[in-house]
Design a protein around this motif. Structure first.
Motif, mmCIF file in Angstrom:
data_model
loop_
_atom_site.group_PDB
_atom_site.id
_atom_site.type_symbol
_atom_site.label_atom_id
_atom_site.label_comp_id
_atom_site.label_asym_id
_atom_site.label_seq_id
_atom_site.Cartn_x
_atom_site.Cartn_y
_atom_site.Cartn_z
ATOM 1 N N HIS A 157 10.936 11.561 9.990
ATOM 2 C CA HIS A 157 9.469 11.533 10.331
ATOM 3 C C HIS A 157 8.162 12.633 9.799
ATOM 4 O O HIS A 157 7.049 12.609 9.757
ATOM 5 N N ASN A 158 8.681 13.817 9.408
ATOM 6 C CA ASN A 158 7.474 14.689 8.945
ATOM 7 C C ASN A 158 6.890 14.504 7.588
ATOM 8 O O ASN A 158 5.771 14.525 7.329
ATOM 9 N N GLY A 159 7.634 13.848 6.964
ATOM 10 C CA GLY A 159 7.432 13.386 5.114
ATOM 11 C C GLY A 159 6.468 12.181 6.012
ATOM 12 O O GLY A 159 5.331 12.397 5.065
ATOM 13 N N HIS A 160 6.680 11.372 6.655
ATOM 14 C CA HIS A 160 6.090 10.156 6.785
ATOM 15 C C HIS A 160 5.068 9.881 7.420
ATOM 16 O O HIS A 160 3.517 9.706 7.196
ATOM 17 N N ALA A 161 4.843 11.302 8.552
ATOM 18 C CA ALA A 161 3.451 11.981 8.981
ATOM 19 C C ALA A 161 2.312 12.233 7.321
ATOM 20 O O ALA A 161 1.417 11.495 7.805
ATOM 21 N N ILE A 162 2.523 12.643 6.573
ATOM 22 C CA ILE A 162 1.465 13.493 5.851
ATOM 23 C C ILE A 162 1.573 11.833 4.745
ATOM 24 O O ILE A 162 0.402 11.722 4.217
ATOM 25 N N ARG A 163 2.916 11.209 4.325
ATOM 26 C CA ARG A 163 1.899 9.696 4.064
ATOM 27 C C ARG A 163 1.152 9.121 4.942
ATOM 28 O O ARG A 163 0.227 8.061 3.698
ATOM 29 N N ILE A 164 0.973 9.076 6.095
ATOM 30 C CA ILE A 164 0.080 8.652 6.522
ATOM 31 C C ILE A 164 -1.362 9.109 6.762
ATOM 32 O O ILE A 164 -2.503 7.669 6.639
ATOM 33 N N VAL A 165 -1.399 10.235 7.092
ATOM 34 C CA VAL A 165 -2.690 10.261 6.510
ATOM 35 C C VAL A 165 -3.410 11.121 4.697
ATOM 36 O O VAL A 165 -4.471 11.044 4.717
ATOM 37 N N THR A 166 -2.257 10.279 3.955
ATOM 38 C CA THR A 166 -2.871 11.076 2.534
ATOM 39 C C THR A 166 -2.567 9.289 1.804
ATOM 40 O O THR A 166 -3.422 9.065 1.313
ATOM 41 N N LEU A 167 -2.264 8.795 2.559
ATOM 42 C CA LEU A 167 -2.037 7.384 1.743
ATOM 43 C C LEU A 167 -2.141 6.087 2.583
ATOM 44 O O LEU A 167 -3.188 5.522 2.486
ATOM 45 N N LEU A 168 -1.605 5.790 3.732
ATOM 46 C CA LEU A 168 -1.450 4.271 4.875
ATOM 47 C C LEU A 168 -2.552 4.921 5.575
ATOM 48 O O LEU A 168 -3.274 3.253 5.665
ATOM 49 N N GLU A 169 -3.391 5.704 5.982
ATOM 50 C CA GLU A 169 -4.492 5.312 6.506
ATOM 51 C C GLU A 169 -5.283 5.241 6.525
ATOM 52 O O GLU A 169 -5.816 6.548 5.737
ATOM 53 N N SER A 170 -6.487 4.549 6.060
ATOM 54 C CA SER A 170 -7.652 4.247 5.103
ATOM 55 C C SER A 170 -8.749 4.311 6.097
ATOM 56 O O SER A 170 -8.797 2.745 6.411
ATOM 57 N N ARG A 171 -9.566 4.564 6.034
ATOM 58 C CA ARG A 171 -11.264 4.365 7.112
ATOM 59 C C ARG A 171 -11.900 4.452 6.121
ATOM 60 O O ARG A 171 -13.240 3.732 6.379
ATOM 61 N N THR A 172 -11.508 4.591 4.764
ATOM 62 C CA THR A 172 -13.110 3.953 4.100
ATOM 63 C C THR A 172 -12.786 3.585 2.795
ATOM 64 O O THR A 172 -11.293 4.064 2.379
ATOM 65 N N PRO A 173 -13.473 3.121 1.821
ATOM 66 C CA PRO A 173 -13.092 2.273 0.875
ATOM 67 C C PRO A 173 -13.193 3.773 -0.220
ATOM 68 O O PRO A 173 -13.435 3.338 -1.528
ATOM 69 N N ALA A 174 -13.717 4.668 0.016
ATOM 70 C CA ALA A 174 -13.342 5.969 -1.371
ATOM 71 C C ALA A 174 -12.238 6.238 -1.741
ATOM 72 O O ALA A 174 -12.338 7.050 -2.466
ATOM 73 N N TYR A 175 -11.473 6.783 -0.580
ATOM 74 C CA TYR A 175 -10.595 6.757 -1.666
ATOM 75 C C TYR A 175 -9.132 6.306 -0.209
ATOM 76 O O TYR A 175 -9.358 5.651 0.643
ATOM 77 N N ASP A 176 -7.764 6.632 -0.295
ATOM 78 C CA ASP A 176 -7.031 6.271 0.373
ATOM 79 C C ASP A 176 -6.293 6.991 1.743
ATOM 80 O O ASP A 176 -6.724 8.877 1.133
ATOM 81 N N GLY A 177 -6.303 7.335 2.506
ATOM 82 C CA GLY A 177 -5.774 8.102 3.576
ATOM 83 C C GLY A 177 -6.618 8.718 4.028
ATOM 84 O O GLY A 177 -7.943 8.144 4.328
#
Length: 390
Positions: free
Chosen positions: A121-141
């Protein structure tokens, strides 16, 4: 005024994607706001802390636990003259990577993803905030600051054997996993300990899984605090009226112990900067040895009387079945994934490891109740008791 060993947002190592700074907020305050507005953070509302999330309106879930940890962390950071925003955002995000059903779900997802590198889950948190959670078309995360990502990755200390998720990020933008994090992340980690020890006791008493007299007999620290509470209100006969004060006082005792020992450690190590904290080779935030000895019986009693209570254990196996069977069903029928997840698979072609990890990302993001619904949709049945089927 910030202490010399605090992390200075003006000296941040920046973001992976360069952005102009905000004229209104520091880098870490901006990160906190981005996290609070994220979908993944909202989903914590329906993720298990101890009790399965739909079971009772007054028990902690991942969201309320995270808010309580953040409040404690921010208060401690203020007293120690650290950066409050950084301590808060690490505290708010520390459980972001948990799958549905808490540790039961993590164990099940780890087994299902074993051929693809497992799950953490710790590694997955990093994936969420750097890759999976997108709030802008400018970049992932969310494009958070380096210091926030560092705090998420290693708030519990250096990471000697990172899993594939952390290793992937480390190769892209190193977080120096071999070192200790800044003091703000260390404060967030022990604020988590304070919160779950006190609040799991509170929830256990509320649920009737714990008996206060038995807790006092097994845990001298709680007994001493309870005696003091009763002495201050000698005419109050209602335990339910006094119990919240017990929890408040327990938090206070643990916070004071942390402040006392941390001041001693900082005076001894005398770090002159946040980087010197990182290279100190040891934790510089901690409880006094006496408090550590006093906490141990509480943790032991919570484990024996609450975490392994039959009413809690009886949901562990069906919860694991939901998560593991969900993964296997989607692995066999990836066409059942939502459109954006099917697009992610198509972008990488026929790569079995990518497919397994993508399905793992999807399942890990589910809330308890959504996982139950999806399991029922895909399998036509559900191993959870009827009251948990929506």
């Amino acid at each position: 005024m910030a202490a010399r060993f605090a992390t200075d947002p003006a000296q941040s190592r920046g973001r992976f994607h360069a952005e102009p700074e905000s004229p209104l907020r520091t880098a870490f305050a901006r990160d906190r706001d981005r996290l609070i507005h994220s979908t993944a953070f909202r989903r914590l509302r329906y993720k298990t802390q101890v009790f399965v999330a739909p079971d009772g309106d007054h028990f902690r879930v991942r969201l309320t636990h995270s808010l309580e940890v953040a409040q404690i962390a921010r208060s401690i950071a203020r007293v120690l003259e650290l950066d409050e925003d950084l301590a808060e955002v690490v505290a708010l995000a520390h459980d972001l990577g948990h799958p549905p059903f808490g540790h039961s779900g993590e164990d099940a997802l780890g087994r299902a993803m074993h051929p693809y590198g497992g799950f953490d889950h710790n590694g997955h948190a990093i994936r969420i905030v750097t890759l999976l959670e997108s709030r802008t078309p400018a970049y992932d995360g969310l494009n958070l600051s380096w210091e926030v990502l560092e705090g998420l990755a290693k708030h519990n200390g250096p990471v000697a054997n990172p899993g594939w998720a952390l290793s992937t990020h480390e190769a892209l933008w190193p977080l120096e996993l071999f070192s200790w994090p800044g003091l703000e992340a260390q404060v967030a980690a022990l604020s988590d300990d304070i919160a779950y020890n006190a609040h799991d006791l509170d929830d256990g008493l509320r649920a009737g899984l714990l008996d206060l007299d038995e807790v006092c007999a097994a845990v001298p620290l709680v007994d001493a605090i309870w005696r003091d509470v009763k002495a201050r209100w000698p005419n109050e006969q209602r335990k339910r009226a006094l119990r919240p004060q017990l929890i408040r006082d327990l938090i206070g005792v643990l916070v004071e112990s942390l402040l006392s020992e941390t001041r001693r450690l900082l005076a001894e190590a005398a770090p002159q900067s946040a980087d010197e904290v990182r290279m100190s080779g040891r934790a510089l935030v901690g409880f006094t040895p006496a408090t550590l000895a006093e906490i141990a019986p509480l943790r032991s009693h919570l484990m024996q009387a609450m975490y392994t209570h039959p009413s809690v254990k009886q949901l562990r196996q069906p919860a694991e079945q939901v998560v593991e069977q969900l993964f296997l069903a989607l692995e066999a029928r990836p066409g059942e994934l939502p459109e954006r997840w099917r697009e992610r698979l198509a972008n990488e072609g026929d790569d079995s490891i990518w497919r397994g990890r993508t399905i793992g990302d999807y399942v890990a993001g589910m809330t308890d109740r959504f996982a139950i619904r999806e399991h029922r949709r895909l399998t036509g049945a559900c191993p959870m008791p009827d009251e948990f089927i929506f």
